[in-house]
Design a protein around this motif. Structure first.
Motif, PDB file in Angstrom:
ATOM      1  N   VAL A  45      16.951 -12.478  16.161  1.00  0.00           N
ATOM      2  CA  VAL A  45      16.231 -13.226  15.128  1.00  0.00           C
ATOM      3  C   VAL A  45      14.746 -13.034  15.388  1.00  0.00           C
ATOM      4  CG1 VAL A  45      15.829 -15.487  14.096  1.00  0.00           C
ATOM      5  CG2 VAL A  45      18.117 -14.874  14.921  1.00  0.00           C
ATOM      6  N   LYS A  46      14.084 -12.369  14.457  1.00  0.00           N
ATOM      7  CA  LYS A  46      12.694 -11.983  14.679  1.00  0.00           C
ATOM      8  C   LYS A  46      11.739 -13.010  14.088  1.00  0.00           C
ATOM      9  CE  LYS A  46      13.557  -7.118  15.262  1.00  0.00           C
ATOM     10  NZ  LYS A  46      13.300  -7.247  16.697  1.00  0.00           N
ATOM     11  N   VAL A  47      10.594 -13.152  14.756  1.00  0.00           N
ATOM     12  CA  VAL A  47       9.572 -14.074  14.283  1.00  0.00           C
ATOM     13  C   VAL A  47       8.205 -13.419  14.464  1.00  0.00           C
ATOM     14  CG1 VAL A  47       9.343 -15.272  16.513  1.00  0.00           C
ATOM     15  CG2 VAL A  47       8.719 -16.463  14.411  1.00  0.00           C
ATOM     16  N   GLY A  48       7.318 -13.630  13.489  1.00  0.00           N
ATOM     17  CA  GLY A  48       5.984 -13.053  13.578  1.00  0.00           C
ATOM     18  C   GLY A  48       5.524 -12.531  12.231  1.00  0.00           C
ATOM     19  N   ASN A  49       4.374 -11.868  12.225  1.00  0.00           N
ATOM     20  CA  ASN A  49       3.804 -11.445  10.940  1.00  0.00           C
ATOM     21  C   ASN A  49       4.501 -10.234  10.331  1.00  0.00           C
ATOM     22  OD1 ASN A  49       2.670  -9.052  12.065  1.00  0.00           O
ATOM     23  ND2 ASN A  49       0.811 -10.137  12.645  1.00  0.00           N
ATOM     24  N   GLY A  50       5.474  -9.640  11.043  1.00  0.00           N
ATOM     25  CA  GLY A  50       6.274  -8.568  10.481  1.00  0.00           C
ATOM     26  C   GLY A  50       7.705  -8.969  10.227  1.00  0.00           C
ATOM     27  N   ALA A  51       8.024 -10.251  10.413  1.00  0.00           N
ATOM     28  CA  ALA A  51       9.388 -10.745  10.238  1.00  0.00           C
ATOM     29  C   ALA A  51       9.492 -11.519   8.927  1.00  0.00           C
ATOM     30  CB  ALA A  51       9.774 -11.653  11.403  1.00  0.00           C
TER      31      ALA A  51
END
Length: 437
Positions: free
Chosen positions: A200-206
């Motif tokens: 589960v990705k988090v950040g400005n590209g997720a």
């Protein structure tokens, strides 16, 4: 019970029974529940949510709306991994053969690009002859004989989810955690899995930029998958920069091959891939602890065993037998390749990761509409990681483009997506949180 009664009860915040949910999903599958009723149900869930047991029931009902693979007699634990999507995220391409080389069977059913994120199937279609939609017999044979196969989803898997998702997409109900959970897991469980690991990705590209939202989704996925009988864990990982040093299709396949050859040792990508391999081995019960599992994964990568599995998978699904030996003979190259140079000296402090994904689409490497053709040759490579010290004129990446004007625009665009600062940025952990049952 009439469909409208199920909708009314959920609208009023009542808990639905397993039987009630199963009947409603059966109606979605056979068409007796109308599009308007599906939309009303989705909106009721969006507003009132679902308890864990309800979400488990919805997941299982959607799984059982179509074919469910049976791997009995295959002789290996059946395992898989799912990512919520990111930029330069080609982890599945290396992870499946590493896991297979360690003794797992990995029937990986993947998707195409979604929004600004790249799709595993689009990347694999860069390989001449690779068949992403094999027959069921060939799929099973490749998983049995090679250990893994990465293919696309057929209409036979979770057809109820396909109908629900299309309606959610046009009724502003996509961002419902129970509905997201059931959608992801119904397709994965239809593959007959015994264990699953989630990225589960988090950040400005997720798709999720907020850490608390990412954790909410991860916990829901883990709780529901375990409730459905599939041993599952999740890692929340950073997506504030591209994961690989490439973003595109053929360039990410080239990156995968370099990785399997041992040419990406010590990178963030290697740490993430080996961490997920360790999780898969522990979740499947092949190793007792993550340290031993990670060491085993590192050994099959270093020995070339994982590269051998990847090559055999590609050939078994119609691709060239010697792709790993001479990828340049098979992966189409862009006509124009241009460097992107640092505008000033300092440290790469931040980047707009979503912007990089969109820039790949603008080059022709993704879709603006579902029927758009993809140029597999284009994208970016040699991307430097955040924190790198650069001098003015240092190459921070390369553009692969179809034309000189496209290349010129992409060079300017990519350069503007990075921020250079005098001080090195704080180091963000690759893995932010681990969630297990």
């Amino acid at each position: 019970m009439l469909p409208q009664e199920t909708i009314r009860r959920k609208r009023n915040g009542e808990a639905l029974s397993r039987e009630e949910i199963a009947r409603f999903v059966a109606g979605i599958t056979d068409g007796s529940v109308s599009e308007g009723q599906v939309a009303a149900f989705a909106m009721a869930v969006w507003f009132n949510g679902m308890a864990r047991d309800e979400t488990v029931a919805l997941t299982l009902a959607m799984r059982d709306s179509g074919d469910v693979l049976d791997w009995s007699g295959i002789g290996r634990p059946i395992a898989d991994k799912h990512s919520t999507g990111g930029v330069g995220d080609n982890v599945s391409l290396m992870l499946a053969p590493i896991a297979a080389a360690c003794g797992l069977a990995v029937p990986m059913i993947s998707g195409r690009g979604l929004g600004h994120t790249g799709g595993t199937l689009d990347k694999l279609e860069s390989i001449p002859g690779y068949g992403i939609m094999p027959s069921a017999d060939l799929f099973r044979r490749v998983v049995r004989d090679v250990g893994c196969a990465i293919i696309g989803q057929t209409a036979a898997f979770a057809p109820a989810d396909k109908r629900v998702y299309a309606i959610r997409d046009v009724t502003a109900t996509v961002d419902s955690v129970p509905l997201i959970t059931a959608s992801i897991l119904s397709k994965k469980l239809a593959a007959g899995l015994q264990s699953l690991v989630l990225d589960v990705k988090v950040g400005n590209g997720a798709f999720m930029a907020d850490a608390s939202e990412a954790e909410t989704l991860a916990r829901s996925l883990v709780e529901v998958a375990n409730g459905a009988g599939v041993r599952t864990a999740a890692l929340i990982t950073d997506m504030n920069q591209p994961l690989a040093d490439a973003a595109g299709n053929a360039v990410e396949i080239a990156n995968c091959i370099a990785f399997l050859r041992g040419e990406k040792a010590g990178t963030r990508l290697e740490r993430i891939v080996l961490a997920f391999a360790a999780e898969m081995l522990v979740s499947a019960g092949l190793e007792a602890d993550l340290a031993a599992a990670g060491a085993k994964a590192a050994r099959v990568l270093a020995s070339g065993a994982a590269a051998d599995v990847f090559g055999r998978m590609v050939h078994a699904l119609g691709g060239p037998a010697d792709l790993l030996e001479k990828p340049e003979a098979y992966l189409a190259a862009a006509p124009v390749v241009r460097p992107v140079l640092a505008a000033e000296s300092g440290h790469l402090a931040a980047c707009d990761t979503r912007g990089i994904g969109l820039a790949v689409i603008e080059l022709g490497g993704g879709r603006s509409r579902p029927d758009d053709a993809i140029d597999h040759r284009v994208g970016f490579d040699r991307l430097l990681p955040l924190g790198t010290k650069v001098d003015k004129g240092t190459e921070i990446g390369r553009v692969h483009a179809a034309t000189e004007p496209d290349a010129a625009r992409a060079v300017e665009r990519l350069g503007a997506l990075y921020r250079i600062a005098s001080e090195a940025p704080a180091v963000t952990p690759d893995i932010l949180t681990r969630i297990s049952a």
